[in-house]
Write a protein that holds these residues in place. Structure first.
Motif, PDB file in Angstrom:
ATOM      1  N   ARG A 126      -7.861  59.104  15.771  1.00 42.51           N
ATOM      2  CA  ARG A 126      -8.017  57.670  15.462  1.00 42.51           C
ATOM      3  C   ARG A 126      -8.552  57.451  14.046  1.00 42.51           C
ATOM      4  O   ARG A 126      -8.373  56.380  13.470  1.00 42.51           O
ATOM      5  CB  ARG A 126      -8.998  57.016  16.431  1.00 42.51           C
ATOM      6  CG  ARG A 126      -8.488  56.785  17.821  1.00 42.51           C
ATOM      7  CD  ARG A 126      -9.359  55.788  18.574  1.00 42.51           C
ATOM      8  NE  ARG A 126     -10.773  56.113  18.499  1.00 42.51           N
ATOM      9  CZ  ARG A 126     -11.421  56.872  19.377  1.00 42.51           C
ATOM     10  NH1 ARG A 126     -10.762  57.396  20.392  1.00 42.51           N
ATOM     11  NH2 ARG A 126     -12.708  57.107  19.245  1.00 42.51           N
ATOM     12  N   GLY A 127      -9.223  58.466  13.514  1.00 42.81           N
ATOM     13  CA  GLY A 127      -9.887  58.265  12.221  1.00 42.81           C
ATOM     14  C   GLY A 127     -11.119  57.400  12.370  1.00 42.81           C
ATOM     15  O   GLY A 127     -11.445  56.595  11.481  1.00 42.81           O
ATOM     16  N   ASP A 128     -11.809  57.587  13.503  1.00 41.34           N
ATOM     17  CA  ASP A 128     -13.015  56.803  13.791  1.00 41.34           C
ATOM     18  C   ASP A 128     -14.188  57.371  12.991  1.00 41.34           C
ATOM     19  O   ASP A 128     -15.112  57.972  13.536  1.00 41.34           O
ATOM     20  CB  ASP A 128     -13.293  56.849  15.296  1.00 41.34           C
ATOM     21  CG  ASP A 128     -14.422  55.922  15.714  1.00 41.34           C
ATOM     22  OD1 ASP A 128     -14.873  55.134  14.864  1.00 41.34           O
ATOM     23  OD2 ASP A 128     -14.845  56.003  16.883  1.00 41.34           O
ATOM     24  N   VAL A 129     -14.115  57.167  11.677  1.00 41.86           N
ATOM     25  CA  VAL A 129     -15.065  57.807  10.776  1.00 41.86           C
ATOM     26  C   VAL A 129     -16.388  57.049  10.725  1.00 41.86           C
ATOM     27  O   VAL A 129     -16.465  55.859  11.044  1.00 41.86           O
ATOM     28  CB  VAL A 129     -14.490  57.914   9.347  1.00 41.86           C
ATOM     29  CG1 VAL A 129     -13.263  58.812   9.337  1.00 41.86           C
ATOM     30  CG2 VAL A 129     -14.157  56.541   8.786  1.00 41.86           C
ATOM     31  N   ILE A 162      -4.700  64.504  12.693  1.00 37.42           N
ATOM     32  CA  ILE A 162      -6.120  64.240  12.443  1.00 37.42           C
ATOM     33  C   ILE A 162      -6.316  63.674  11.045  1.00 37.42           C
ATOM     34  O   ILE A 162      -5.519  63.923  10.141  1.00 37.42           O
ATOM     35  CB  ILE A 162      -6.984  65.505  12.641  1.00 37.42           C
ATOM     36  CG1 ILE A 162      -6.608  66.573  11.615  1.00 37.42           C
ATOM     37  CG2 ILE A 162      -6.856  66.028  14.060  1.00 37.42           C
ATOM     38  CD1 ILE A 162      -7.573  67.746  11.592  1.00 37.42           C
ATOM     39  N   LYS A 163      -7.371  62.909  10.895  1.00 33.32           N
ATOM     40  CA  LYS A 163      -7.653  62.226   9.628  1.00 33.32           C
ATOM     41  C   LYS A 163      -8.945  62.743   9.015  1.00 33.32           C
ATOM     42  O   LYS A 163      -9.914  63.045   9.723  1.00 33.32           O
ATOM     43  CB  LYS A 163      -7.739  60.713   9.854  1.00 33.32           C
ATOM     44  CG  LYS A 163      -6.428  60.117  10.371  1.00 33.32           C
ATOM     45  CD  LYS A 163      -6.565  58.647  10.673  1.00 33.32           C
ATOM     46  CE  LYS A 163      -5.236  58.040  11.120  1.00 33.32           C
ATOM     47  NZ  LYS A 163      -4.749  58.640  12.377  1.00 33.32           N
ATOM     48  N   ALA A 164      -8.942  62.815   7.698  1.00 36.34           N
ATOM     49  CA  ALA A 164     -10.131  63.268   6.970  1.00 36.34           C
ATOM     50  C   ALA A 164     -11.225  62.200   7.032  1.00 36.34           C
ATOM     51  O   ALA A 164     -10.963  61.028   7.280  1.00 36.34           O
ATOM     52  CB  ALA A 164      -9.770  63.556   5.525  1.00 36.34           C
ATOM     53  N   GLY A 165     -12.450  62.635   6.816  1.00 38.88           N
ATOM     54  CA  GLY A 165     -13.567  61.698   6.775  1.00 38.88           C
ATOM     55  C   GLY A 165     -14.818  62.290   7.377  1.00 38.88           C
ATOM     56  O   GLY A 165     -14.862  63.464   7.753  1.00 38.88           O
ATOM     57  N   VAL A 221     -20.577  64.268  24.356  1.00 34.62           N
ATOM     58  CA  VAL A 221     -19.193  64.088  23.931  1.00 34.62           C
ATOM     59  C   VAL A 221     -18.344  65.207  24.521  1.00 34.62           C
ATOM     60  O   VAL A 221     -18.796  66.344  24.684  1.00 34.62           O
ATOM     61  CB  VAL A 221     -19.097  64.076  22.389  1.00 34.62           C
ATOM     62  CG1 VAL A 221     -19.427  65.438  21.788  1.00 34.62           C
ATOM     63  CG2 VAL A 221     -17.717  63.609  21.940  1.00 34.62           C
ATOM     64  N   SER A 222     -17.104  64.915  24.885  1.00 33.05           N
ATOM     65  CA  SER A 222     -16.205  65.922  25.452  1.00 33.05           C
ATOM     66  C   SER A 222     -15.209  66.380  24.389  1.00 33.05           C
ATOM     67  O   SER A 222     -14.975  65.671  23.395  1.00 33.05           O
ATOM     68  CB  SER A 222     -15.448  65.344  26.644  1.00 33.05           C
ATOM     69  OG  SER A 222     -14.512  64.364  26.214  1.00 33.05           O
ATOM     70  N   GLU A 259      -9.629  62.911  20.126  1.00 29.82           N
ATOM     71  CA  GLU A 259      -9.180  61.515  20.037  1.00 29.82           C
ATOM     72  C   GLU A 259      -9.834  60.796  18.862  1.00 29.82           C
ATOM     73  O   GLU A 259      -9.208  59.982  18.180  1.00 29.82           O
ATOM     74  CB  GLU A 259      -9.493  60.784  21.347  1.00 29.82           C
ATOM     75  CG  GLU A 259      -8.602  61.228  22.506  1.00 29.82           C
ATOM     76  CD  GLU A 259      -8.983  60.581  23.820  1.00 29.82           C
ATOM     77  OE1 GLU A 259     -10.097  59.978  23.888  1.00 29.82           O
ATOM     78  OE2 GLU A 259      -8.195  60.664  24.778  1.00 29.82           O
ATOM     79  N   LYS A 260     -11.105  61.116  18.630  1.00 30.47           N
ATOM     80  CA  LYS A 260     -11.820  60.489  17.509  1.00 30.47           C
ATOM     81  C   LYS A 260     -11.226  60.942  16.175  1.00 30.47           C
ATOM     82  O   LYS A 260     -11.047  60.131  15.253  1.00 30.47           O
ATOM     83  CB  LYS A 260     -13.297  60.869  17.575  1.00 30.47           C
ATOM     84  CG  LYS A 260     -14.219  59.968  16.780  1.00 30.47           C
ATOM     85  CD  LYS A 260     -15.672  60.244  17.146  1.00 30.47           C
ATOM     86  CE  LYS A 260     -16.577  59.153  16.593  1.00 30.47           C
ATOM     87  NZ  LYS A 260     -17.986  59.355  16.983  1.00 30.47           N
TER      88      LYS A 260
END
Length: 337
Positions: free
Chosen positions: A103-106, A81-84, A92-93, A99-100
């Motif tokens: 991905r780092g979908d910040v 996992i990525k910070a942000g 949302v599930s 997954e978010k």
């Protein structure tokens, strides 16, 4: 009978694990409710998956932290996992959440640097932006330029005007570094495509001229002709005599009114008293202004005056210019009366 009991005892843990796995598979794709339909969650650097799962639940997402944690753990995602800063909305599930995070979908913030702004305006915007880390606040200009890797001695005009997107908590120095790099890239590219025979010795001189064109232009279509006026003057050694440079040289003393004594008071930026270009840019020019500086229109104009509608009237000689000044200034006075 005894063998059946032993077999059942052996199978029971397997059945329990299988049931738990099936339950987890079912749960991870179930839509969740979110407080106020949308929440933002900040995952700090170094946070574990368990801490991230707790942060998501604490923010108002109706999910069991254990569900998130075990799904990520079983799938081999717990350490990825990525910070942000993340945004989650109704429906949302748990699978989508993990997954978010992987991905780092910040959630990105934005900041717009505007053509024609001074560096003082840029710093005020950066200092006041709540989502930036203000590492440059209080830093003198020389140190700031060193921090972003700039070789120039003065920051004016060095940053490309554009809308920049960034993660919350990004250093303002990183944003300035990006804007500086973009300006260098655009400027050097256009310098390589410049017209022949320009009286400009370097990309930096082109940047200075572009900043003047940016401040003098009311309508974009006039930029190449405005550039031609200044290029023609530089070629024959005429004073540029452009008000925006005088105003810039006055700094905070400028009160909105430019007087004759201001035009006669010498400063390094007074192009009524000093020949050639001023020592630095006077604002941030956009790409169109840089293009105009390096590829001016072919003309025999040496003067221009504002018509009052944003466009300019161009003249070949002083007599024509004086007539245009009288015509358009008189017209503007009539409209204002």
């Amino acid at each position: 009978m005894k063998k059946r009991l032993i077999l059942l005892a052996l199978m029971l843990p397997v059945l329990v694990i299988a049931a738990a796995a099936a339950s987890l598979v079912w749960l991870i794709d179930q839509p969740l409710t979110v407080a106020n339909e949308r929440v933002e969650v900040q995952i700090p650097r170094g946070a574990s998956m368990r801490q991230a799962a707790n942060a998501v639940a604490d923010a108002g997402v109706s999910v069991s932290p254990s569900t998130l944690y075990w799904f990520a753990r079983v799938g081999g995602h717990a350490n990825r996992i990525k910070a942000g800063s993340y945004a989650f909305e109704n429906g949302v599930s748990p699978r989508q959440i993990v997954e978010k995070l992987v991905r780092g979908d910040v959630l990105l913030q934005s900041l717009a640097l505007i053509e024609g702004w001074s560096f003082r305006q840029v710093r005020a915007l950066l200092d006041g932006h709540a989502d930036l880390a203000h590492d440059s606040k209080g830093m003198d200009e020389g140190e700031l330029l060193r921090q972003i890797g700039a070789s120039e001695a003065h920051p004016e005009g060095l940053f490309f005007p554009d809308t920049y997107h960034f993660e919350r908590g990004t250093s303002d120095l990183d944003l300035l570094r990006q804007a500086y790099g973009q300006m260098q890239s655009r400027l050097n590219d256009l310098w390589s495509k410049r017209a022949e025979g320009l009286p400009l010795k370097s990309p930096y001189e082109a940047l200075i001229l572009a900043s003047i064109i940016e401040k003098e232009t009311g309508q974009g279509a006039d930029r190449p002709l405005i550039s031609s006026v200044f290029i023609n003057r530089l070629r024959v050694g005429m004073l540029l005599q452009t008000d925006p440079t005088v105003i810039y040289g006055m700094g905070e003393k400028f009160d909105g009114n430019l007087r004759r004594r201001d035009l006669e008071t010498d400063t390094p930026y007074n192009t009524y008293t000093r020949a050639g270009l001023p020592p630095t840019p006077i604002a941030m020019p956009g790409g169109a202004a840089i293009e105009a500086a390096l590829n001016p229109a072919e003309s025999d104009f040496y003067y221009f005056v504002a018509r009052g509608d944003g466009s300019s009237e161009f003249s070949k000689n002083l007599a024509q210019h004086n007539r245009a000044v009288r015509e358009f200034q008189l017209s503007q006075k009539r409209k204002g009366s």
